[in-house]
Design an enzyme around this catalytic site. Sequence first.
Site, short mmCIF file in Angstrom:
data_model
loop_
_atom_site.label_atom_id
_atom_site.label_comp_id
_atom_site.label_asym_id
_atom_site.label_seq_id
_atom_site.Cartn_x
_atom_site.Cartn_y
_atom_site.Cartn_z
N ILE A 1 69.56 -15.00 74.38
CA ILE A 1 68.68 -15.68 75.34
C ILE A 1 67.30 -16.25 74.71
CG2 ILE A 1 69.24 -14.01 77.27
CD1 ILE A 1 67.17 -12.19 76.77
N ASP A 2 66.86 -17.08 75.42
CA ASP A 2 65.69 -17.89 74.76
C ASP A 2 64.43 -16.90 74.24
OD1 ASP A 2 67.00 -20.11 75.43
OD2 ASP A 2 65.81 -20.32 77.48
N ARG A 3 63.65 -17.33 73.27
CA ARG A 3 62.86 -16.39 72.83
C ARG A 3 61.56 -16.09 73.93
NH1 ARG A 3 59.30 -18.35 67.66
NH2 ARG A 3 57.61 -16.46 67.41
#
Length: 330
Positions: free
Chosen positions: A145-147
């Site tokens: 998942i995105d930062r």
Amino acid sequence: MAGIEHIKVEPEEGGMRLDRWFKIHYPGLGFGPLQKLLRSGQVRVDGGRVKTDARVEAGQTVRVPPLDVDSKVKGGPISSTDLKNSDDVDLLKRMLLHEDEKVFVFNKPAGIAVQGGSGINRHIDGLLEAWTSSKGEKPRLVHRIDRDTSGVLVVARTRGAAQKLTAAFRERDTKKTYWSLVKGVPRKHQDKISTWLVKEQTPDGDRMRIAKHGEEGADHAVSYYRVIDTAAQNLAWLEMEPYTGRTHQLRVHALHMGHPIIGDPKYYIEDVNWDFPGGIQKRLHLHARKIDIPHPSGGRLRVTAPLPPHMVQSWNLLGLDVADGDRDDE
């Protein structure tokens, strides 16, 4: 039972009602017992007496008497201070939502990357080195998942579990549910978004954009959403489900329908005719709330992740009730 504690209110908790603050830090403490502690002056803020509906501000100190309840909900909100100061093992323990012999499930904080890259020194993949088994097996990532996105992250403990979990993601035998807060209110309260996406390089790094069918490098992306609640006509709380798993898919799809996710540093475009809501942090309001995935040993694994501190603060300020988003699970 711990002694008297003096806990500093984190920046992410500014504006939060005191009873909500206690619910996060001491989930076992009921409303009635909290009121008794406040009336007797055992709980104070910056040395002064307060009521349950008082709002705490960043930097204030809450005096907490000895309590016969556990502090810190497991897998609950992790502040930016925790993220910087916690050691690897402590941070993993704080993030942990579920564990068994095959799988770990974490509540990834916003602001920490899943994998390393240019300029990234601390990331989940690196933290997992600390939990290498006695057999020398390091836990394995099976998705990302995105930062800037928080929430559910599934990690395999063995090679065999990794193969089965990776196959489940590839074959789309998983259901991932995200919560977001977007600008404005979509005309359709429930819909499907189907586009083509392509990655392009910009001065600010890689960015995804809507592409035409057949464009070189473009991938098909499908998402579903529904409006759970609204705050006037300024903001909408969406439940979003990515059917495909493209980079930044939900963020680009939200922008595509004219309702970008609040605080998105890459896809939220400032509008001079629209005021960013006061009291809400300019951080990405996108959270991987739930996952439903086949367990490597059989059956299904279903896990829910509490909201990160900055979204807890926003939900509190807007009067949104987390229970409204989970009712359909009953």
